[in-house]
Design an enzyme around this catalytic site. Structure first.
Site, mmCIF file in Angstrom:
data_model
loop_
_atom_site.group_PDB
_atom_site.id
_atom_site.type_symbol
_atom_site.label_atom_id
_atom_site.label_comp_id
_atom_site.label_asym_id
_atom_site.label_seq_id
_atom_site.Cartn_x
_atom_site.Cartn_y
_atom_site.Cartn_z
ATOM 1 N N PHE A 10 0.791 -1.225 0.044
ATOM 2 C CA PHE A 10 -0.058 -0.034 0.131
ATOM 3 C C PHE A 10 0.855 1.350 0.090
ATOM 4 C CE2 PHE A 10 -2.146 2.904 3.473
ATOM 5 C CZ PHE A 10 -2.882 3.427 2.482
ATOM 6 N N ASP A 57 13.073 -11.750 -1.384
ATOM 7 C CA ASP A 57 12.588 -11.718 0.183
ATOM 8 C C ASP A 57 13.848 -10.928 0.790
ATOM 9 O OD1 ASP A 57 12.469 -12.163 3.015
ATOM 10 O OD2 ASP A 57 11.413 -13.919 2.376
ATOM 11 N N ILE A 58 13.524 -10.088 1.722
ATOM 12 C CA ILE A 58 14.462 -9.099 2.393
ATOM 13 C C ILE A 58 15.248 -10.174 3.349
ATOM 14 C CG2 ILE A 58 13.381 -6.905 2.163
ATOM 15 C CD1 ILE A 58 12.323 -7.420 5.262
ATOM 16 N N THR A 132 6.042 2.590 12.588
ATOM 17 C CA THR A 132 4.501 3.020 13.273
ATOM 18 C C THR A 132 4.519 3.695 14.522
ATOM 19 O OG1 THR A 132 2.530 1.764 13.658
ATOM 20 C CG2 THR A 132 4.279 0.524 13.796
ATOM 21 N N ASP A 133 3.336 4.277 14.843
ATOM 22 C CA ASP A 133 3.268 4.795 16.053
ATOM 23 C C ASP A 133 2.909 3.922 16.721
ATOM 24 O OD1 ASP A 133 0.542 4.510 15.215
ATOM 25 O OD2 ASP A 133 -0.157 6.511 15.347
ATOM 26 N N GLU A 134 2.440 2.539 16.591
ATOM 27 C CA GLU A 134 1.934 1.606 17.377
ATOM 28 C C GLU A 134 3.040 1.007 18.305
ATOM 29 O OE1 GLU A 134 -0.640 -1.203 15.629
ATOM 30 O OE2 GLU A 134 -1.219 0.201 13.905
ATOM 31 N N TYR A 158 2.199 -7.797 15.896
ATOM 32 C CA TYR A 158 2.854 -6.760 15.012
ATOM 33 C C TYR A 158 3.719 -5.413 15.604
ATOM 34 C CZ TYR A 158 2.642 -2.697 11.872
ATOM 35 O OH TYR A 158 2.874 -1.399 11.104
ATOM 36 N N SER A 159 2.972 -4.809 16.506
ATOM 37 C CA SER A 159 3.745 -3.774 17.088
ATOM 38 C C SER A 159 5.076 -4.024 17.880
ATOM 39 C CB SER A 159 2.936 -2.624 17.975
ATOM 40 O OG SER A 159 2.505 -3.390 19.083
ATOM 41 N N LYS A 162 7.523 -4.512 14.935
ATOM 42 C CA LYS A 162 8.177 -3.312 14.413
ATOM 43 C C LYS A 162 8.867 -2.585 15.633
ATOM 44 C CE LYS A 162 7.024 -1.482 11.274
ATOM 45 N NZ LYS A 162 7.793 -1.533 9.737
HETATM 46 P P1 NAD Z 1 1.468 -3.614 3.123
HETATM 47 O O1 NAD Z 1 1.185 -4.874 4.193
HETATM 48 O O2 NAD Z 1 0.479 -2.929 2.554
HETATM 49 O O3 NAD Z 1 2.666 -3.803 2.226
HETATM 50 C C1 NAD Z 1 3.906 -4.655 2.486
HETATM 51 C C2 NAD Z 1 4.498 -4.818 1.392
HETATM 52 O O4 NAD Z 1 6.010 -5.740 1.787
HETATM 53 C C3 NAD Z 1 4.074 -5.945 0.696
HETATM 54 O O5 NAD Z 1 4.117 -5.456 -0.972
HETATM 55 C C4 NAD Z 1 4.587 -7.292 0.731
HETATM 56 O O6 NAD Z 1 4.718 -8.210 -0.461
HETATM 57 C C5 NAD Z 1 6.144 -6.779 1.076
HETATM 58 N N1 NAD Z 1 6.684 -7.880 1.880
HETATM 59 C C6 NAD Z 1 6.421 -8.481 2.951
HETATM 60 N N2 NAD Z 1 7.336 -9.369 3.511
HETATM 61 C C7 NAD Z 1 8.252 -9.092 2.686
HETATM 62 C C8 NAD Z 1 9.655 -9.794 2.499
HETATM 63 N N3 NAD Z 1 10.140 -10.577 3.523
HETATM 64 N N4 NAD Z 1 10.469 -9.452 1.472
HETATM 65 C C9 NAD Z 1 9.997 -8.391 0.561
HETATM 66 N N5 NAD Z 1 8.882 -7.849 0.636
HETATM 67 C C10 NAD Z 1 8.077 -8.367 1.498
HETATM 68 O O7 NAD Z 1 2.024 -2.391 4.353
HETATM 69 P P2 NAD Z 1 1.838 -0.993 4.176
HETATM 70 O O8 NAD Z 1 0.710 -0.677 4.976
HETATM 71 O O9 NAD Z 1 2.148 -0.604 3.033
HETATM 72 O O10 NAD Z 1 3.157 -0.560 5.091
HETATM 73 C C11 NAD Z 1 4.335 -0.449 4.627
HETATM 74 C C12 NAD Z 1 5.207 -0.037 6.006
HETATM 75 O O11 NAD Z 1 4.585 1.086 6.647
HETATM 76 C C13 NAD Z 1 5.347 -1.118 6.993
HETATM 77 O O12 NAD Z 1 6.628 -1.212 7.585
HETATM 78 C C14 NAD Z 1 4.421 -0.826 8.190
HETATM 79 O O13 NAD Z 1 4.896 -1.128 9.342
HETATM 80 C C15 NAD Z 1 4.545 0.987 8.001
HETATM 81 N N6 NAD Z 1 3.282 1.745 8.651
HETATM 82 C C16 NAD Z 1 2.125 1.264 7.839
HETATM 83 C C17 NAD Z 1 1.054 2.214 8.371
HETATM 84 C C18 NAD Z 1 -0.318 1.911 7.718
HETATM 85 O O14 NAD Z 1 -1.425 2.562 8.368
HETATM 86 N N7 NAD Z 1 -0.477 1.208 6.779
HETATM 87 C C19 NAD Z 1 1.126 3.236 9.369
HETATM 88 C C20 NAD Z 1 2.728 3.652 9.664
HETATM 89 C C21 NAD Z 1 3.706 2.745 9.366
HETATM 90 P P1 TYD Z 2 -6.634 -1.325 11.256
HETATM 91 O O1 TYD Z 2 -7.209 -0.668 10.016
HETATM 92 O O2 TYD Z 2 -6.527 -2.973 11.309
HETATM 93 O O3 TYD Z 2 -5.403 -0.541 11.751
HETATM 94 P P2 TYD Z 2 -4.378 -0.715 13.157
HETATM 95 O O4 TYD Z 2 -5.072 -1.740 14.014
HETATM 96 O O5 TYD Z 2 -3.045 -0.879 12.816
HETATM 97 O O6 TYD Z 2 -4.834 0.760 13.925
HETATM 98 O O7 TYD Z 2 -7.527 -0.818 12.316
HETATM 99 C C1 TYD Z 2 -7.962 0.437 12.710
HETATM 100 C C2 TYD Z 2 -8.923 0.741 13.901
HETATM 101 O O8 TYD Z 2 -10.128 0.160 13.319
HETATM 102 C C3 TYD Z 2 -8.444 -0.426 14.836
HETATM 103 O O9 TYD Z 2 -8.816 0.512 16.237
HETATM 104 C C4 TYD Z 2 -9.276 -1.576 14.984
HETATM 105 C C5 TYD Z 2 -10.740 -1.149 14.031
HETATM 106 N N1 TYD Z 2 -11.243 -2.287 13.382
HETATM 107 C C6 TYD Z 2 -12.414 -2.442 13.565
HETATM 108 O O10 TYD Z 2 -13.140 -1.982 14.363
HETATM 109 N N2 TYD Z 2 -12.996 -3.496 12.701
HETATM 110 C C7 TYD Z 2 -12.159 -4.036 11.730
HETATM 111 O O11 TYD Z 2 -12.982 -5.027 11.135
HETATM 112 C C8 TYD Z 2 -11.012 -3.771 11.780
HETATM 113 C C9 TYD Z 2 -10.079 -4.421 10.403
HETATM 114 C C10 TYD Z 2 -10.411 -2.698 12.205
#
Ligand code: NAD
Ligand code: TYD
Length: 353
Positions: A10, A57-58, A132-134, A158-159, A162
């Site tokens: 994403f 793969d990383i 992440t902030d988590e 997860y957190s 990270k």
């Molecule tokens: P995502 O899950 O959408 O994408 C992760 C990508 O990493 C995918 O394309 C996957 O194929 C690739 N990947 C997974 N394992 C791999 C491996 N071993 N080798 C190579 N590639 C691999 O995640 P995202 O939401 O795009 O998040 C990206 C980064 O940002 C993550 O590190 C996440 O912790 C961080 N982040 C995400 C959010 C959020 O709200 N989505 C917020 C803050 C930080």
């Molecule tokens: P999410 O998008 O999974 O992000 P994160 O857990 O990393 O913050 O969830 C955002 C918020 O929405 C979190 O408080 C959990 C809640 N949530 C629901 O209430 N229902 C759902 O089906 C999902 C996926 C998340």
């Protein structure tokens, strides 16, 4: 050129699209295409001569060494991760493998490459770790938002994974002088987000006339940032950030989950009204997520003051763009939903929906 990992996910794919809208500097994308990686996101840059994709793969150090040698990047940005809290509850092992061991492999191979560079290139090299902030844990209702010095108190697999990776990155700087930057961002939303996360899940289920699941009482709070703003913050941190520093990135948008879902339903009522009635009728409160963090909030003053970054979108402009994008890109969603996605929905929601 720069080396990006996880660029088919994403945030990574939004970053790559943003990158090529701003510069012609070459970019190498390494991604092993898990369920979350989707090359369709990058169709518009595929043909560019200065874009290179490698499926891998990383954790594959032989491959990493070969890529550093062949491409000689000036920086690496690590987006690659397992990123979904609910999946980490069902199966934490891959989070340890990718998020912790993978970051370790990247640090080791990147450090070796960096050590081999001429002094000038070594001086300029950067390793930017996207986090992440988590990692900071959960805030009480009236507590101040997370600053960069807030103690790490991760609560989910997860957190915790990270947080561990952030600690490794910190240590590689402190011990070896390796030139790292870490960014800790709040919840992102926008185009190309996999519909397991709250916002795209809500849009997808509303359009299919299916129940919209809200965990617990729906009053958990997240800070929400439009993904384009996050990508710009990463570029600013990469180019202007001070080596060894961490930067919190957020949208100053603290919103309760129920208000997020209600806003989306209202927008859909306006943009794609349903003959069966307002989409809010589909909201369903279900059993809470185990260990569900109550509140996250980011103090983004440091990146604003030191690097001049601030978000361009408010939640209300960003969420409208996002809903419009999903309405115009239903094929993208349908392609995902035809795969293993249904198994995930079954696994996570079978008892409650
Ligand atoms: P995502 O899950 O959408 O994408 C992760 C990508 O990493 C995918 O394309 C996957 O194929 C690739 N990947 C997974 N394992 C791999 C491996 N071993 N080798 C190579 N590639 C691999 O995640 P995202 O939401 O795009 O998040 C990206 C980064 O940002 C993550 O590190 C996440 O912790 C961080 N982040 C995400 C959010 C959020 O709200 N989505 C917020 C803050 C930080
Ligand atoms: P999410 O998008 O999974 O992000 P994160 O857990 O990393 O913050 O969830 C955002 C918020 O929405 C979190 O408080 C959990 C809640 N949530 C629901 O209430 N229902 C759902 O089906 C999902 C996926 C998340």
């Amino acid at each position: 050129m720069i080396f990006v990992t996880g660029g088919a996910g994403f945030i990574g794919s939004n970053f790559i699209l943003e990158w090529f809208s701003k510069t012609t500097e070459a970019l190498l994308n390494l991604d092993n295409l898990t369920y979350a990686g989707n090359l369709a996101n990058l169709e518009s840059v595929n043909d560019k001569a200065h874009y290179h994709f490698v499926k891998g793969d990383i954790n594959d150090r032989t491959l990493l060494n070969a890529l550093f040698d062949a491409h000689k990047p000036r920086a690496l940005i690590n987006f690659a991760a397992e990123s979904h809290v609910d999946r980490s509850i069902h199966g934490p092992a891959i989070f340890i493998k990718t998020n912790i061991e993978g970051t370790f492999a990247l640090l080791e191979t990147a450090k070796e490459y960096w050590s081999s560079l001429a002094a000038d290139d070594r001086e300029k090299f950067r390793f930017l770790h996207v986090s992440t902030d988590e990692v900071y844990g959960s805030l009480d209702e009236d507590a101040p938002p997370f600053s960069e010095t807030h103690p790490y108190q991760p609560n989910s697999p997860y957190s915790a994974s990270k947080a561990a990776s952030d600690h490794l990155v910190r240590a590689w700087h402190h011990t070896y002088g390796f030139p790292v930057l870490t960014t800790n961002c709040s919840n992102n939303y926008g185009p190309y987000q996999f519909p397991e996360k709250l916002i795209p899940l809500t849009i997808a289920r509303a359009l299919q006339n299916k129940n919209i699941p809200i965990y617990g009482d729906g009053k958990n709070i997240r800070d929400w940032l439009y993904v384009g703003d996050h990508c710009n913050a990463i570029m600013v941190a990469l180019n202007e950030g001070k080596v060894g520093e961490t930067y919190n990135i957020g949208g100053w948008n603290e919103i309760k989950n129920i208000d997020i879902v209600t806003t989306i339903c209202d927008l859909l009522d306006e943009l794609r009204p349903d003959a069966l009635g307002p989409y809010k009728r589909l909201i369903t409160f279900i059993q809470d997520r185990p260990g569900h963090d109550r509140r996250y909030a980011i103090n983004a003053t440091k990146i604003h003051k030191d690097l001049g970054w601030h978000p361009q979108e408010t939640f209300y402009t960003g969420i409208r763009k996002t809903v419009e994008w999903y309405l115009s890109n239903q094929d993208w969603v349908k392609n995902i939903e035809s795969g293993s996605y249904q198994n995930w929905i079954q696994k996570n929601y079978s008892n409650c929906l």
